[in-house]
Scaffold this active site. Structure first.
Site, PDB file in Angstrom:
ATOM      1  N   ARG A 108      96.332   3.300  30.367  1.00 33.83           N
ATOM      2  CA  ARG A 108      95.407   4.401  30.037  1.00 33.83           C
ATOM      3  C   ARG A 108      94.005   3.828  30.129  1.00 33.83           C
ATOM      4  O   ARG A 108      93.670   2.879  29.407  1.00 33.83           O
ATOM      5  CB  ARG A 108      95.672   4.954  28.637  1.00 33.83           C
ATOM      6  CG  ARG A 108      94.579   5.893  28.172  1.00 33.83           C
ATOM      7  CD  ARG A 108      94.928   6.683  26.943  1.00 33.83           C
ATOM      8  NE  ARG A 108      95.849   7.762  27.268  1.00 33.83           N
ATOM      9  CZ  ARG A 108      96.058   8.835  26.495  1.00 33.83           C
ATOM     10  NH1 ARG A 108      95.410   8.973  25.353  1.00 33.83           N
ATOM     11  NH2 ARG A 108      96.913   9.776  26.858  1.00 33.83           N
ATOM     12  N   HIS A 135      96.059  13.137  34.696  1.00 34.12           N
ATOM     13  CA  HIS A 135      97.016  12.886  33.608  1.00 34.12           C
ATOM     14  C   HIS A 135      98.382  13.406  34.056  1.00 34.12           C
ATOM     15  O   HIS A 135      98.930  14.353  33.475  1.00 34.12           O
ATOM     16  CB  HIS A 135      96.536  13.585  32.342  1.00 34.12           C
ATOM     17  CG  HIS A 135      97.161  13.104  31.074  1.00 34.12           C
ATOM     18  ND1 HIS A 135      98.096  12.073  31.031  1.00 34.12           N
ATOM     19  CD2 HIS A 135      96.995  13.512  29.780  1.00 34.12           C
ATOM     20  CE1 HIS A 135      98.464  11.880  29.769  1.00 34.12           C
ATOM     21  NE2 HIS A 135      97.818  12.734  28.995  1.00 34.12           N
ATOM     22  N   GLN A 138     101.399  14.043  31.587  1.00 29.03           N
ATOM     23  CA  GLN A 138     101.240  15.246  30.764  1.00 29.03           C
ATOM     24  C   GLN A 138     101.744  16.474  31.506  1.00 29.03           C
ATOM     25  O   GLN A 138     102.443  17.321  30.939  1.00 29.03           O
ATOM     26  CB  GLN A 138      99.753  15.437  30.406  1.00 29.03           C
ATOM     27  CG  GLN A 138      99.489  16.679  29.585  1.00 29.03           C
ATOM     28  CD  GLN A 138     100.139  16.602  28.225  1.00 29.03           C
ATOM     29  OE1 GLN A 138      99.936  15.645  27.498  1.00 29.03           O
ATOM     30  NE2 GLN A 138     100.932  17.605  27.853  1.00 29.03           N
ATOM     31  N   ASP A 226      92.356  22.673  26.919  1.00 28.25           N
ATOM     32  CA  ASP A 226      92.276  21.278  26.464  1.00 28.25           C
ATOM     33  C   ASP A 226      90.922  21.121  25.793  1.00 28.25           C
ATOM     34  O   ASP A 226      90.068  22.015  25.871  1.00 28.25           O
ATOM     35  CB  ASP A 226      92.434  20.340  27.679  1.00 28.25           C
ATOM     36  CG  ASP A 226      92.451  18.846  27.307  1.00 28.25           C
ATOM     37  OD1 ASP A 226      92.660  18.529  26.114  1.00 28.25           O
ATOM     38  OD2 ASP A 226      92.243  18.015  28.207  1.00 28.25           O
ATOM     39  N   CYS A 265      97.702  20.124  25.766  1.00 28.96           N
ATOM     40  CA  CYS A 265      98.248  18.762  25.795  1.00 28.96           C
ATOM     41  C   CYS A 265      98.110  18.065  24.447  1.00 28.96           C
ATOM     42  O   CYS A 265      98.853  17.127  24.166  1.00 28.96           O
ATOM     43  CB  CYS A 265      97.577  17.947  26.893  1.00 28.96           C
ATOM     44  SG  CYS A 265      95.810  17.668  26.642  1.00 28.96           S
ATOM     45  N   ARG A 293     107.067  15.234  26.336  1.00 25.62           N
ATOM     46  CA  ARG A 293     106.491  14.010  26.892  1.00 25.62           C
ATOM     47  C   ARG A 293     107.574  12.927  26.998  1.00 25.62           C
ATOM     48  O   ARG A 293     107.649  12.187  27.971  1.00 25.62           O
ATOM     49  CB  ARG A 293     105.323  13.506  26.026  1.00 25.62           C
ATOM     50  CG  ARG A 293     104.080  14.395  26.051  1.00 25.62           C
ATOM     51  CD  ARG A 293     103.413  14.415  27.419  1.00 25.62           C
ATOM     52  NE  ARG A 293     103.019  13.094  27.869  1.00 25.62           N
ATOM     53  CZ  ARG A 293     101.880  12.471  27.530  1.00 25.62           C
ATOM     54  NH1 ARG A 293     100.999  13.090  26.766  1.00 25.62           N
ATOM     55  NH2 ARG A 293     101.597  11.257  27.978  1.00 25.62           N
TER      56      ARG A 293
HETATM   57  N1   CP Z   1      98.328  14.501  25.322  1.00 23.21           N
HETATM   58  C1   CP Z   1      98.103  13.177  25.194  1.00 23.21           C
HETATM   59  O1   CP Z   1      98.036  12.423  26.175  1.00 23.21           O
HETATM   60  O2   CP Z   1      97.972  12.770  23.902  1.00 23.21           O
HETATM   61  P1   CP Z   1      97.517  11.319  23.382  1.00 23.21           P
HETATM   62  O3   CP Z   1      96.056  11.183  23.739  1.00 23.21           O
HETATM   63  O4   CP Z   1      97.747  11.367  21.908  1.00 23.21           O
HETATM   64  O5   CP Z   1      98.336  10.273  24.079  1.00 23.21           O
HETATM   65  N1  NVA Z   2      91.172  15.589  28.538  1.00 22.21           N
HETATM   66  C1  NVA Z   2      91.554  14.827  27.376  1.00 22.21           C
HETATM   67  C2  NVA Z   2      93.027  14.684  27.306  1.00 22.21           C
HETATM   68  C3  NVA Z   2      93.530  13.939  26.110  1.00 22.21           C
HETATM   69  C4  NVA Z   2      95.022  13.774  26.097  1.00 22.21           C
HETATM   70  C5  NVA Z   2      90.865  13.480  27.421  1.00 22.21           C
HETATM   71  O1  NVA Z   2      90.794  12.871  28.505  1.00 22.21           O
HETATM   72  O2  NVA Z   2      90.367  13.042  26.391  1.00 22.21           O
END
Ligand code: CP
Ligand code: NVA
Length: 308
Positions: A108, A135, A138, A226, A265, A293
């Site tokens: 990540r 993502h 997701q 989101d 998400c 997930r």
């Molecule tokens: N939706 C998602 O990726 O959540 P987290 O940021 O908690 O991993």
């Molecule tokens: N768009 C958000 C998604 C978090 C799971 C971010 O990147 O923070």
């Protein structure tokens, strides 16, 4: 050849469909079991997933760990700041070392180019656990959730409200691969990546942008939003002001198709992009989406190991 899962297109539409099918079957086969019990076939027994987080996470972190346990393997969680990566060791060298110690790597990161760099130098599968660009894991869970609701993907009308962000890019990518349509309601200046849009349109999806949120949701089978301020983004106040008209509330949900479902998400910013009444309401499937997930990623993992 090593199979990386940096974006959905790395797998392609047929493989994504196969993964979703596998996920449905595996989820049904372990219904009611304790979360940490291994699936009967333990297809990734002895395998270890190394996870690197440059950003916070609840769902991605726990769901990948649980996915590996259920597949009979295990996972390591590392925060980049406590690794030598955080002191300047290169991504390439990190990839070479982790490829000798683990069977797959999840990252990540705030910069998609770092994920590509990791994959370029890893000899084990690399999986995108969210970047500034996309993502895909997701969206695998989102698609699984929609299918469970009895909705067929081809021809489905999906409305997105709010920011044209990483999650939207992966929805748009999925639309091109699985032939559904996306109605994007975003304020001017916050559009999604045109590269993803053009590729999805070339794949046969209808991707339409609306500046009026009611037009975006009109007749939609699925309504998705989101956070308006993603991790690492600045200018929060201006973003929130621009996106306020795109809040998913009961009035907006009423403009969608009867039987429409609501996805997010998570984490949600209640009172901003979504109201309590919607996220806690009868049309919301966000908790199924979160659980999925685990199920979706088990199949992504199996695909990266050549099992699908
Ligand atoms: N939706 C998602 O990726 O959540 P987290 O940021 O908690 O991993
Ligand atoms: N768009 C958000 C998604 C978090 C799971 C971010 O990147 O923070």
């Amino acid at each position: 050849m090593t199979r990386h899962f940096l974006n959905l297109s790395d797998a392609g539409g047929d493989a994504v469909a196969a993964m979703l099918n596998d996920a449905l079957g595996r989820k049904a086969a372990r219904l009611g079991w304790p979360m940490g019990r291994s699936d009967a076939d333990a297809p990734l027994a002895g395998r270890v997933l190394a996870m690197i987080f440059e950003k916070n996470s609840t769902r991605t972190r726990v769901s990948f760990d649980m996915a590996m346990r259920q597949l009979g393997g295990s996972a390591l969680v590392m925060e980049s700041g406590s690794m030598q990566l955080g002191r300047g060791e290169t991504i390439a060298d990190t990839a070479r070392v982790l490829s000798r110690m683990a069977d797959a790597i999840m990252l990540r990161t705030d910069d998609h180019a770092k994920l590509e760099e990791l994959a370029a130098h890893a000899s084990v599968p690399v999986i995108n656990g969210l970047t500034d660009q996309s993502h895909p894991c997701q969206i695998m869970a989102d698609l699984l959730t929609v299918i469970e609701q009895g909705k067929a993907l081809p021809g489905l009308e999906v409305a997105w409200l709010g920011d044209g962000n990483n999650v939207l890019n992966s929805i748009v990518e999925a639309a091109g691969l699985l032939k559904f349509n996306v109605r994007i309601g975003v304020p001017e200046g916050y559009d999604s990546d045109p590269v993803f849009v053009e590729r999805a349109q070339a794949g046969g999806a209808s991707i339409a942008v609306y500046r009026d949120p009611r037009m975006a949701v009109a007749g939609a089978d699925v309504v998705v939003t989101d956070t308006w301020v993603s991790m690492g983004q600045t200018g929060g106040e201006a973003r929130i002001a621009a996106m306020a008209p795109f809040q998913v509330n009961e009035a907006l949900m009423a403009a969608a198709a009867p039987g429409a479902v609501f996805l997010h998400c998570l984490p949600a910013h209640r009172g901003e992009e979504v109201t309590d009444a919607v996220i806690d309401g009868a049309q919301s499937v966000v908790w199924d989406e979160a659980e999925n997930r685990i199920h979706a990623q088990k199949s992504v993992l199996r695909w990266t190991f050549g099992q699908l």
